[in-house]
Motif scaffolding. Structure first.
Motif, mmCIF file in Angstrom:
data_model
loop_
_atom_site.group_PDB
_atom_site.id
_atom_site.type_symbol
_atom_site.label_atom_id
_atom_site.label_comp_id
_atom_site.label_asym_id
_atom_site.label_seq_id
_atom_site.Cartn_x
_atom_site.Cartn_y
_atom_site.Cartn_z
ATOM 1 N N GLU A 101 0.861 -1.184 0.000
ATOM 2 C CA GLU A 101 0.000 0.000 0.000
ATOM 3 C C GLU A 101 0.892 1.226 0.000
ATOM 4 N N ARG A 102 0.515 2.220 -0.811
ATOM 5 C CA ARG A 102 1.261 3.481 -0.838
ATOM 6 C C ARG A 102 0.471 4.561 -0.110
ATOM 7 N N SER A 103 1.221 5.467 0.525
ATOM 8 C CA SER A 103 0.593 6.590 1.216
ATOM 9 C C SER A 103 1.615 7.720 1.328
ATOM 10 N N PRO A 104 1.137 8.959 1.502
ATOM 11 C CA PRO A 104 2.083 10.064 1.716
ATOM 12 C C PRO A 104 2.840 9.855 3.025
ATOM 13 N N ASP A 105 4.097 10.264 3.033
ATOM 14 C CA ASP A 105 4.910 10.181 4.252
ATOM 15 C C ASP A 105 4.382 11.224 5.232
ATOM 16 N N PRO A 106 3.928 10.811 6.438
ATOM 17 C CA PRO A 106 3.395 11.790 7.396
ATOM 18 C C PRO A 106 4.452 12.782 7.886
ATOM 19 N N ASP A 107 5.736 12.401 7.800
ATOM 20 C CA ASP A 107 6.808 13.298 8.227
ATOM 21 C C ASP A 107 7.142 14.340 7.172
ATOM 22 N N ASP A 108 6.892 14.011 5.912
ATOM 23 C CA ASP A 108 7.198 14.928 4.815
ATOM 24 C C ASP A 108 6.360 14.508 3.612
ATOM 25 N N GLY A 109 5.282 15.217 3.383
ATOM 26 C CA GLY A 109 4.320 14.877 2.344
ATOM 27 C C GLY A 109 4.865 14.870 0.931
ATOM 28 N N ARG A 110 6.095 15.347 0.748
ATOM 29 C CA ARG A 110 6.687 15.299 -0.593
ATOM 30 C C ARG A 110 7.086 13.881 -0.969
ATOM 31 N N TYR A 111 7.165 12.999 0.008
ATOM 32 C CA TYR A 111 7.583 11.625 -0.219
ATOM 33 C C TYR A 111 6.391 10.677 -0.128
ATOM 34 N N THR A 112 6.540 9.538 -0.788
ATOM 35 C CA THR A 112 5.533 8.483 -0.732
ATOM 36 C C THR A 112 6.145 7.268 -0.046
ATOM 37 N N LEU A 113 5.366 6.683 0.843
ATOM 38 C CA LEU A 113 5.795 5.477 1.544
ATOM 39 C C LEU A 113 5.187 4.247 0.874
ATOM 40 N N ALA A 114 5.957 3.195 0.814
ATOM 41 C CA ALA A 114 5.461 1.887 0.395
ATOM 42 C C ALA A 114 5.433 1.022 1.642
ATOM 43 N N ALA A 115 4.267 0.464 1.955
ATOM 44 C CA ALA A 115 4.115 -0.374 3.141
ATOM 45 C C ALA A 115 3.708 -1.774 2.711
ATOM 46 N N LEU A 116 4.371 -2.760 3.265
ATOM 47 C CA LEU A 116 4.100 -4.154 2.945
ATOM 48 C C LEU A 116 2.878 -4.617 3.729
ATOM 49 N N THR A 117 1.932 -5.210 3.035
ATOM 50 C CA THR A 117 0.763 -5.791 3.700
ATOM 51 C C THR A 117 1.136 -7.175 4.230
ATOM 52 N N ASP A 118 0.231 -7.751 5.004
ATOM 53 C CA ASP A 118 0.468 -9.118 5.485
ATOM 54 C C ASP A 118 0.579 -10.087 4.313
ATOM 55 N N ALA A 119 -0.243 -9.883 3.282
ATOM 56 C CA ALA A 119 -0.177 -10.748 2.102
ATOM 57 C C ALA A 119 1.168 -10.600 1.395
ATOM 58 N N GLY A 120 1.671 -9.378 1.297
ATOM 59 C CA GLY A 120 2.988 -9.143 0.689
ATOM 60 C C GLY A 120 4.097 -9.757 1.512
ATOM 61 N N TYR A 121 3.967 -9.672 2.821
ATOM 62 C CA TYR A 121 4.960 -10.281 3.698
ATOM 63 C C TYR A 121 4.979 -11.801 3.497
ATOM 64 N N ASP A 122 3.804 -12.388 3.367
ATOM 65 C CA ASP A 122 3.727 -13.834 3.123
ATOM 66 C C ASP A 122 4.429 -14.211 1.815
ATOM 67 N N VAL A 123 4.303 -13.367 0.794
ATOM 68 C CA VAL A 123 4.947 -13.632 -0.494
ATOM 69 C C VAL A 123 6.471 -13.621 -0.346
#
Length: 166
Positions: A101-123
């Protein structure tokens, strides 16, 4: 690189370039072979057993090892050794599969964070043994402990190894 017409490699200049000696050419050819051929050899088992490219596996793996399984996209592109546009396309496919899942970085909105879901972790957990087996078979097992240390030292000297992976 080597000049067959020159019986004294290293002595002749062509412009500002010095021809490589036989030992230098051997070192250079070895490095190029590693850089160009090894990734394909590491990727083949991942493709066959997990349906992932090496780049995809590295992206998932780096996110899985990050705090809270989240990384800035720009940092992930650097760690996975790809362009931000290439990574963006891959992460878009990961999102469609429910792995990231992607989301804006709460520390600096100019950046985008990529977060691994549980399904992605399983992969990535399922693919890891295949990757580690290939790394051992193709890289580590043929080398002595001294060779492994030398390889790490050489990578550090050439400054091609990210500090985050040291």
């Amino acid at each position: 690189m080597a000049n067959p017409a020159n019986p004294n490699p290293g002595d002749e200049t062509s412009g500002d370039a010095l021809w490589l000696t036989a030992d230098e050419k051997e070192a250079w050819t070895g490095l190029v072979s590693l850089v160009l051929l090894l990734p394909g050899k590491l990727e083949s088992p991942l493709q066959q057993e997990a349906g992932l490219t090496l780049f995809e596996y590295l992206a998932l793996s780096h996110i899985s090892e990050a705090p809270e399984r989240r990384l800035r996209m720009s940092e992930l592109a650097y760690l996975a050794s790809g362009s931000l546009s290439r990574l963006s396309n891959v992460v878009k496919r990961f999102e469609q599969r429910g792995w990231v899942e992607r989301s804006p970085d709460p520390d600096d909105g100019r950046y985008t964070l990529a977060a691994l879901t549980d399904a992605g972790y399983d992969v990535v957990v399922a693919a890891a043994p295949t990757h580690v087996r290939s790394v051992r078979q193709l890289v580590l097992d043929p080398l002595t402990a001294a060779d492994q240390k030398a390889l790490a030292r050489i990578a550090a000297k050439l400054r091609v190894r990210p500090a985050d992976l040291a």
